[in-house]
Design a protein around this motif. Structure first.
Motif, PDB file in Angstrom:
ATOM      1  N   ASN A  97      -7.742  -5.007  19.116  1.00 44.42           N
ATOM      2  CA  ASN A  97      -6.728  -5.407  18.134  1.00 44.42           C
ATOM      3  C   ASN A  97      -5.334  -5.012  18.594  1.00 44.42           C
ATOM      4  O   ASN A  97      -5.150  -4.058  19.327  1.00 44.42           O
ATOM      5  N   ALA A  98      -4.363  -5.785  18.112  1.00 45.29           N
ATOM      6  CA  ALA A  98      -2.956  -5.446  18.332  1.00 45.29           C
ATOM      7  C   ALA A  98      -2.216  -5.779  17.043  1.00 45.29           C
ATOM      8  O   ALA A  98      -2.415  -6.846  16.470  1.00 45.29           O
ATOM      9  N   VAL A  99      -1.407  -4.867  16.570  1.00 45.53           N
ATOM     10  CA  VAL A  99      -0.706  -5.047  15.293  1.00 45.53           C
ATOM     11  C   VAL A  99       0.777  -5.213  15.584  1.00 45.53           C
ATOM     12  O   VAL A  99       1.368  -4.399  16.282  1.00 45.53           O
ATOM     13  N   ILE A 100       1.347  -6.275  15.060  1.00 44.91           N
ATOM     14  CA  ILE A 100       2.796  -6.485  15.184  1.00 44.91           C
ATOM     15  C   ILE A 100       3.435  -5.729  14.025  1.00 44.91           C
ATOM     16  O   ILE A 100       3.427  -6.175  12.880  1.00 44.91           O
ATOM     17  N   TRP A 101       4.001  -4.562  14.328  1.00 45.21           N
ATOM     18  CA  TRP A 101       4.505  -3.709  13.243  1.00 45.21           C
ATOM     19  C   TRP A 101       5.651  -4.350  12.483  1.00 45.21           C
ATOM     20  O   TRP A 101       5.844  -4.066  11.306  1.00 45.21           O
ATOM     21  N   ASP A 102       6.369  -5.230  13.166  1.00 39.53           N
ATOM     22  CA  ASP A 102       7.496  -5.835  12.458  1.00 39.53           C
ATOM     23  C   ASP A 102       7.031  -6.772  11.361  1.00 39.53           C
ATOM     24  O   ASP A 102       7.750  -7.033  10.412  1.00 39.53           O
ATOM     25  N   LEU A 103       5.817  -7.301  11.528  1.00 38.48           N
ATOM     26  CA  LEU A 103       5.321  -8.212  10.506  1.00 38.48           C
ATOM     27  C   LEU A 103       4.445  -7.507   9.481  1.00 38.48           C
ATOM     28  O   LEU A 103       4.216  -8.017   8.399  1.00 38.48           O
ATOM     29  N   CYS A 104       3.914  -6.347   9.857  1.00 35.52           N
ATOM     30  CA  CYS A 104       2.935  -5.699   8.986  1.00 35.52           C
ATOM     31  C   CYS A 104       3.616  -5.193   7.732  1.00 35.52           C
ATOM     32  O   CYS A 104       4.694  -4.600   7.792  1.00 35.52           O
ATOM     33  N   ILE A 105       3.022  -5.445   6.576  1.00 33.15           N
ATOM     34  CA  ILE A 105       3.603  -4.976   5.335  1.00 33.15           C
ATOM     35  C   ILE A 105       2.795  -3.836   4.747  1.00 33.15           C
ATOM     36  O   ILE A 105       3.063  -3.402   3.635  1.00 33.15           O
ATOM     37  N   GLY A 106       1.809  -3.330   5.438  1.00 37.81           N
ATOM     38  CA  GLY A 106       1.050  -2.176   4.968  1.00 37.81           C
ATOM     39  C   GLY A 106       0.266  -2.435   3.701  1.00 37.81           C
ATOM     40  O   GLY A 106       0.056  -1.526   2.913  1.00 37.81           O
ATOM     41  N   CYS A 107      -0.194  -3.694   3.504  1.00 41.22           N
ATOM     42  CA  CYS A 107      -0.849  -4.003   2.236  1.00 41.22           C
ATOM     43  C   CYS A 107      -2.252  -3.429   2.162  1.00 41.22           C
ATOM     44  O   CYS A 107      -2.787  -3.273   1.077  1.00 41.22           O
ATOM     45  N   GLY A 108      -2.916  -3.175   3.307  1.00 37.33           N
ATOM     46  CA  GLY A 108      -4.235  -2.562   3.270  1.00 37.33           C
ATOM     47  C   GLY A 108      -5.370  -3.535   3.096  1.00 37.33           C
ATOM     48  O   GLY A 108      -6.509  -3.133   2.886  1.00 37.33           O
ATOM     49  N   ILE A 109      -5.106  -4.846   3.181  1.00 36.56           N
ATOM     50  CA  ILE A 109      -6.198  -5.812   3.035  1.00 36.56           C
ATOM     51  C   ILE A 109      -7.158  -5.687   4.205  1.00 36.56           C
ATOM     52  O   ILE A 109      -8.374  -5.814   4.055  1.00 36.56           O
ATOM     53  N   CYS A 110      -6.612  -5.421   5.413  1.00 36.06           N
ATOM     54  CA  CYS A 110      -7.512  -5.315   6.574  1.00 36.06           C
ATOM     55  C   CYS A 110      -8.490  -4.156   6.391  1.00 36.06           C
ATOM     56  O   CYS A 110      -9.654  -4.266   6.749  1.00 36.06           O
ATOM     57  N   ALA A 111      -8.032  -3.059   5.776  1.00 36.49           N
ATOM     58  CA  ALA A 111      -8.949  -1.943   5.540  1.00 36.49           C
ATOM     59  C   ALA A 111      -9.987  -2.305   4.496  1.00 36.49           C
ATOM     60  O   ALA A 111     -11.128  -1.851   4.561  1.00 36.49           O
ATOM     61  N   GLU A 112      -9.593  -3.151   3.537  1.00 34.91           N
ATOM     62  CA  GLU A 112     -10.532  -3.513   2.475  1.00 34.91           C
ATOM     63  C   GLU A 112     -11.636  -4.406   2.982  1.00 34.91           C
ATOM     64  O   GLU A 112     -12.773  -4.321   2.542  1.00 34.91           O
ATOM     65  N   VAL A 113     -11.300  -5.335   3.894  1.00 34.86           N
ATOM     66  CA  VAL A 113     -12.315  -6.300   4.314  1.00 34.86           C
ATOM     67  C   VAL A 113     -13.121  -5.820   5.511  1.00 34.86           C
ATOM     68  O   VAL A 113     -14.038  -6.509   5.925  1.00 34.86           O
ATOM     69  N   CYS A 158       5.649   1.534 -16.630  1.00 33.50           N
ATOM     70  CA  CYS A 158       5.917   2.662 -15.736  1.00 33.50           C
ATOM     71  C   CYS A 158       6.425   2.225 -14.386  1.00 33.50           C
ATOM     72  O   CYS A 158       6.854   3.060 -13.604  1.00 33.50           O
ATOM     73  N   ARG A 159       6.360   0.949 -14.011  1.00 33.17           N
ATOM     74  CA  ARG A 159       6.857   0.386 -12.776  1.00 33.17           C
ATOM     75  C   ARG A 159       6.105   0.829 -11.527  1.00 33.17           C
ATOM     76  O   ARG A 159       6.585   0.652 -10.422  1.00 33.17           O
ATOM     77  N   LYS A 160       4.931   1.409 -11.689  1.00 36.69           N
ATOM     78  CA  LYS A 160       4.173   1.801 -10.496  1.00 36.69           C
ATOM     79  C   LYS A 160       3.772   0.566  -9.683  1.00 36.69           C
ATOM     80  O   LYS A 160       3.752   0.589  -8.458  1.00 36.69           O
ATOM     81  N   CYS A 161       3.425  -0.538 -10.375  1.00 38.00           N
ATOM     82  CA  CYS A 161       3.029  -1.736  -9.638  1.00 38.00           C
ATOM     83  C   CYS A 161       4.203  -2.257  -8.829  1.00 38.00           C
ATOM     84  O   CYS A 161       4.038  -2.673  -7.672  1.00 38.00           O
ATOM     85  N   VAL A 162       5.400  -2.236  -9.397  1.00 36.39           N
ATOM     86  CA  VAL A 162       6.556  -2.752  -8.668  1.00 36.39           C
ATOM     87  C   VAL A 162       6.824  -1.915  -7.427  1.00 36.39           C
ATOM     88  O   VAL A 162       7.109  -2.428  -6.348  1.00 36.39           O
ATOM     89  N   ASP A 163       6.693  -0.574  -7.592  1.00 29.31           N
ATOM     90  CA  ASP A 163       7.013   0.302  -6.470  1.00 29.31           C
ATOM     91  C   ASP A 163       6.041   0.154  -5.314  1.00 29.31           C
ATOM     92  O   ASP A 163       6.406   0.369  -4.167  1.00 29.31           O
ATOM     93  N   ASN A 164       4.779  -0.175  -5.624  1.00 31.43           N
ATOM     94  CA  ASN A 164       3.780  -0.171  -4.559  1.00 31.43           C
ATOM     95  C   ASN A 164       3.450  -1.544  -4.016  1.00 31.43           C
ATOM     96  O   ASN A 164       2.684  -1.655  -3.080  1.00 31.43           O
ATOM     97  N   CYS A 165       4.014  -2.618  -4.632  1.00 30.84           N
ATOM     98  CA  CYS A 165       3.649  -3.951  -4.131  1.00 30.84           C
ATOM     99  C   CYS A 165       4.201  -4.152  -2.735  1.00 30.84           C
ATOM    100  O   CYS A 165       5.399  -3.998  -2.531  1.00 30.84           O
ATOM    101  N   PRO A 166       3.382  -4.520  -1.753  1.00 39.61           N
ATOM    102  CA  PRO A 166       3.874  -4.650  -0.380  1.00 39.61           C
ATOM    103  C   PRO A 166       4.803  -5.834  -0.181  1.00 39.61           C
ATOM    104  O   PRO A 166       5.641  -5.820   0.706  1.00 39.61           O
TER     105      PRO A 166
END
Lengths: 256, 364, 390
Positions: free
Chosen positions: A53-69, A181-189
């Protein structure tokens, strides 16, 4: 339809196998046999090959979907420090000032990885790619645990891929429970949530009414990572499959 | 010599996979046989309950690793029926093409594994050399050579790249030329016929009674093929007739099983050519595939070795509640002792090899 | 040089003995009562009997060396031809990679770059590597096996096979033996091998080796008779058992032409005797792992493998002497012709091995008793007819 195979005669049945092997022997001696003289020569690989694997950090938004699947759960998101230049180039960098959490990047334990390619398939931005490098043998198990920075690649021209929701689900809000509480807004990638006035006023404990702002989702940008569902402290969000008619613009929060 | 039990035990160069066959031998003749399975049990069905629906395609690839695409395809058809999703027409045609390529690769693997059992190690390399061509062809759309992870619920992962038809045509012409050459080496060879004619015979009615399906059944003369009987994907629109073979004197012997698989390779190439010619345009993945499903569904497909059946129960969450896999080799192995009696010990590799055993799908 | 024996006699007389005897005489001189045996030895070595023994020792050793070298070449040839038949290359380890192997063993990792390896030569060092591997394995005796018979069985097999190398001449000059009953003694030595096979197969305390040994013994017994009968046709026409006489008698026309049937029977029976495919069911990998050699390891196994190839080589030599005219031929010296013919037969054996599958044991026995025996009898009858008429 094939016809019945007849039993061959004695002389033919003794001599005909030799025609095949002797011909092959002469072809391989004076021609070139099939052997690929690894490592002096290597096989040509198609562009879809699933190597390291190779990750393009400039494009990665840290959403964590890859870890989920990941079926083997060998891909973990690790918080990483980005230096000045990476912060400027990162897609995720523009929200960094408002974020309370550090950006996360994927790290893979290749001892467990089976190179199935799900992380590459479900990545919404196209940051996770699989290269054609496969000579990764190591002498210890620890040597196969690659930290996040070792998977980073840079690209001169970033591929222009739109955000695609491969999970085919999006969050739906039950606004009566939301506490604003705005937690969803703060954490949305992808920064697809906006807080706006709630659909109806709510009663306070002393009887007066006030309006709590609730989140509104832009389903064209939502990637279905369900981070907002996981961080909501009152469980007022849940995921539902997106319908065929693609939504555009901001949708008011629907009652469940 | 008195009667004694011999283990053709779990560690053995002949057995294709990991199983134990205990045979009772009187001199050289076999009087009884007991197969023991379960050495390769990996609890695939249980692990599948822990993963989401779309993630189980990695498990199905590893059920029968010699013919991975057909098992993933069976699972995807079952899940699609459970979720109420229909794959678009282009995806169905691509699935047909890829499945038939996989079937040819699986039969070539069988040929490569069968001949060393008879003593001809050259056959192994010839089979593998031809299989390489097909694995390279299957690598182009999917990225993998043995475990593809290509067929997904709702379609296929990505489209066939341009130039695929030309490559496939070249490969198929090479295989046809080589199969014609191999007739001299196998069909017309005295010793090959001596080892295969009249060995391991069972009649058509016996095969139906014991539940044997696939090429093993069609080599007894029964024209039953699920691609025609219970059609799916693009098969209804393709011109297709099941191929059959019989031994001299009725029933199925090792030679007719060998001949059946070679004929199936030719038939698969015919199907691939038809499907590539008729392929429609469009997208390759359904619009929306839900993550959660509820209900029951079962589906059977024609795997390279017989009838593969999968049964899924969903309870509304994104993981299956129960997943049941039925493998064709399980029934065949259970029936094997019946047609081993009366033959010599030296016939055991020939008979068990000609059935195309794959223990990965038997033990799950 | 008229023959190897004459040359070695001259060598002993002119060089070897005059160099060894002064030391022995000196020893006798300085320690008279105790070292008289040294002087006796020196006097015996100078006599005709001693020279004879020394010369024969040299001849036998030279013949063994030639035989072993040829056998190693046959092993190499088998692996390369097998590779080419299977559309691959065969072993590739050769002198070009010695430097790499040395630096790898010494541990100089920086110099050794696996990406640019040179293990891509012609493959002549592969046999050396296999031999070293056999040396490095441990000699184990199984727990409940009969220790004495387990040790003796392979020794019988190996020694009777090596014995064959010095009984068959390479040419009139390089001949380690010229007994009047030459080839008959060779066939007798050939037939000692089943004793070794049965002994080892039983002594290993293993069902598989027992079955392998039994099958092997049945097969070898069944094929001795057509073998000897087909040879009997040649002996009849030649009038003697001596290989020199047989080749001399074939000056005009090789024996293969009038006795073609005998040649075919001999080749098939020789294949069964040396247990090559298609007759190698006793050591079939598919069912019995390795047959009677399953429990043998280490150098014992290496010598057993070598002994099997030696038997194949000697079988081809006998076939050449009997049917293909031995060492007769124009232009080239006799040794070269002999080796060419032997290698032609061996290359045919090798190609046959990788072209046809195995035959089942009962089919082998059927072939031996029901088909080859009548054919060899017919051949014998034709030979008698030929001798009477011509």
């Amino acid at each position: 339809m094939p016809e019945a195979t007849k039993t061959p005669g004695l002389i033919q049945s003794i001599f005909s196998p030799f025609t095949v092997t002797v011909k092959q022997m002469l072809k391989s001696t004076f021609g070139r046999p099939q052997t690929t003289m690894y490592p002096l020569e290597r096989r040509e690989l198609p562009p879809t090959y699933r190597g390291m694997n190779a990750v393009i950090w400039d494009l990665c938004i840290g959403c964590g979907i890859c870890a989920e699947v990941c079926p083997n759960r060998c891909l973990k998101m690790k918080p990483e420090e980005l230096d000045e230049e990476e912060q400027v180039r990162a897609w995720y960098g523009s929200h960094l000032a408002k974020r309370k959490t550090k950006p996360e990047r994927p790290a893979i334990n290749f001892g467990h990885c089976m190179f199935c390619g799900f992380c590459e398939d479900y990545c919404p931005t196209g940051a996770m790619t699989m290269t054609d490098f496969y000579e990764m043998a190591d002498t210890t198990r620890e040597g196969l645990i690659y930290p996040a920075r070792s998977l980073k690649v840079d690209m001169e021209t970033l591929p222009q891929l739109p955000l695609t929701n491969y999970m085919m689900e999006s969050p739906v809000l039950f606004s009566d429970t939301c506490i604003g509480c705005r937690k969803c807004v703060d954490n949305c990638p992808t920064n697809c949530i906006i807080m706006d006035t709630g659909p109806k006023d709510r009663e306070k404990r002393d009887g007066s009414k006030h309006n709590i702002p609730v989140p509104y989702f832009d389903y064209t940008i939502c990637i279905g990572c369900s981070t907002c569902v996981k961080v909501c402290p009152v469980d007022c969000l849940h995921m539902e499959p997106i319908s065929d008619s693609s939504s555009s613009g901001l949708q008011p929060a629907k009652a469940a | 010599m008195a009667e004694m039990w011999i283990h053709m035990g779990p560690q053995h160069p002949m057995t294709h996979g990991l199983w134990n066959l205990r045979i009772k031998v009187n001199g050289e003749t076999i009087t009884d046989a007991v197969p023991e399975l379960g050495y390769l049990h990996r609890s695939v069905e249980k692990i599948g309950e822990r993963r989401k629906y779309f993630m189980n395609t990695t498990l199905t690839d590893r059920l029968c690793y010699a013919s991975a695409m057909t098992w993933t395809h069976c699972y995807c058809l079952t899940a699609e029926e459970l979720m109420g999703v229909v794959a678009p027409p282009r995806a169905q045609y691509i699935r047909t093409v890829v499945l038939e390529l996989q079937r040819i690769a699986s039969h070539l693997m069988w040929l490569g594994a069968y001949l060393p059992d008879l003593g001809l190690i050259t056959g192994f390399l010839y089979g593998m050399r031809d299989r390489e061509m097909f694995l390279n062809l299957l690598e182009i759309p999917s990225g993998g050579r043995l475990l593809y992870n290509y067929v997904k619920i709702g379609g296929v992962k990505r489209d066939l790249p341009p130039g695929f038809e030309a490559k496939a045509e070249r490969v198929m012409q090479t295989l046809e030329r080589r199969l014609k050459e191999y007739e001299n080496l196998y069909d017309n060879s005295k010793i090959f016929r001596m080892r295969n004619d009249g060995v391991g015979i069972y009649s058509a009615s016996d095969a139906i009674n014991w539940g044997i399906t696939g090429p093993n059944l069609r080599s007894a003369g029964v024209p039953f093929d699920l691609r025609q009987a219970d059609s799916y994907d693009a098969y209804p629109e393709l011109d297709f007739e099941p191929a059959t073979n019989t031994a001299a004197g009725g029933g199925s012997d090792c030679f007719s099983r060998y001949r059946q698989r070679v004929d199936e390779m030719h038939q698969s190439m015919n199907l691939i050519r038809q499907a590539l010619a008729k392929m429609p345009g469009g997208k390759v993945m359904a619009d929306s595939v839900p993550l959660r499903a509820s209900g029951e569904a079962f589906r059977r497909t024609e795997d390279s070795r017989g009838e593969a059946l999968m049964y899924l129960i969903g309870d509304g969450s994104d993981r299956p509640y129960r997943w049941k896999i039925r493998s064709p080799m399980f029934t065949t192995v259970s029936a094997a002792p019946h047609f081993l009696k009366g033959y010599k010990v030296a016939d055991v590799p020939a008979i068990m090899g000609s059935l195309d055993m794959c223990i990965g799908e038997t033990d799950k | 040089m008229t023959s190897l024996y004459d040359w070695s006699y001259w060598f002993c007389e002119a060089w070897l003995v005059p160099l060894m005897t002064p030391l022995l005489y000196f020893q006798e001189h300085i320690m008279p009562p105790f070292s008289n045996p040294a002087g006796d030895l020196a006097r015996w070595m100078e006599s005709a009997a001693g020279l004879n023994v020394l010369a024969w020792t040299i001849v036998v050793n030279v013949a063994l060396m030639i035989g072993f070298t040829n056998v190693i070449i046959v092993v190499y040839l088998e692996r390369k031809i097998a590779g080419r038949i299977m559309d691959r290359r065969g072993p590739m380890l050769s002198l070009s990679s010695l430097k790499e192997i040395a630096s790898d063993l010494a541990g100089y990792a920086p110099e050794y770059n696996w990406k640019t390896t040179t293990y891509a030569g012609i493959g002549i060092l592969q046999n050396v590597a296999d031999g070293i591997k056999f040396f490095c394995k441990e000699l184990i005796v199984p727990d409940k096996a009969d220790r004495l018979l387990y040790t003796i069985g392979p020794v019988i097999f190996i020694s009777s096979s090596i014995l064959l190398l010095v009984m068959v001449p390479f040419s009139p000059r390089i001949a380690a033996s010229s007994a009047p009953l030459g080839l008959l003694v060779v066939m007798a030595a050939f037939s000692i091998a089943p004793i070794g096979v049965l002994t080892t197969g039983w002594a290993c305390n293993n069902k598989y080796t027992l079955i392998g040994g039994m099958r092997s013994a049945a097969q070898l017994m069944a094929y001795e008779i057509p073998l000897l009968l087909s040879m009997a046709g040649v002996f009849l026409v030649a009038g003697s058992y001596n290989p020199m006489d047989i080749v001399a008698q074939q000056q005009g026309m090789w024996n293969v032409v009038p006795q073609f049937l005998g040649f075919i029977v001999f080749i098939v029976c020789m294949l069964a005797e040396v247990e090559r495919v298609p007759f190698d069911l006793p050591e079939a990998e598919a069912e019995l792992v390795e047959g009677w050699t399953t429990e043998i390891g280490g150098l014992r196994l290496g010598l057993v493998f070598a002994a099997e190839y030696i038997r194949g080589f000697v079988g081809a030599m006998i076939a050449t002497i009997l049917f293909l005219g031995g060492w007769s031929g124009p232009f080239l010296p006799g040794e070269i012709w002999f080796l060419l013919k032997v290698y032609a037969i061996l290359v045919f054996f090798i190609i046959l091995r990788w072209t046809v599958p195995r035959i089942r044991t009962d089919q082998i026995l059927l072939l031996g008793w029901k088909r080859l025996l009548p054919l060899s009898l017919i051949n014998l009858a034709l030979a008698i007819l030929y001798v009477e008429v011509f």
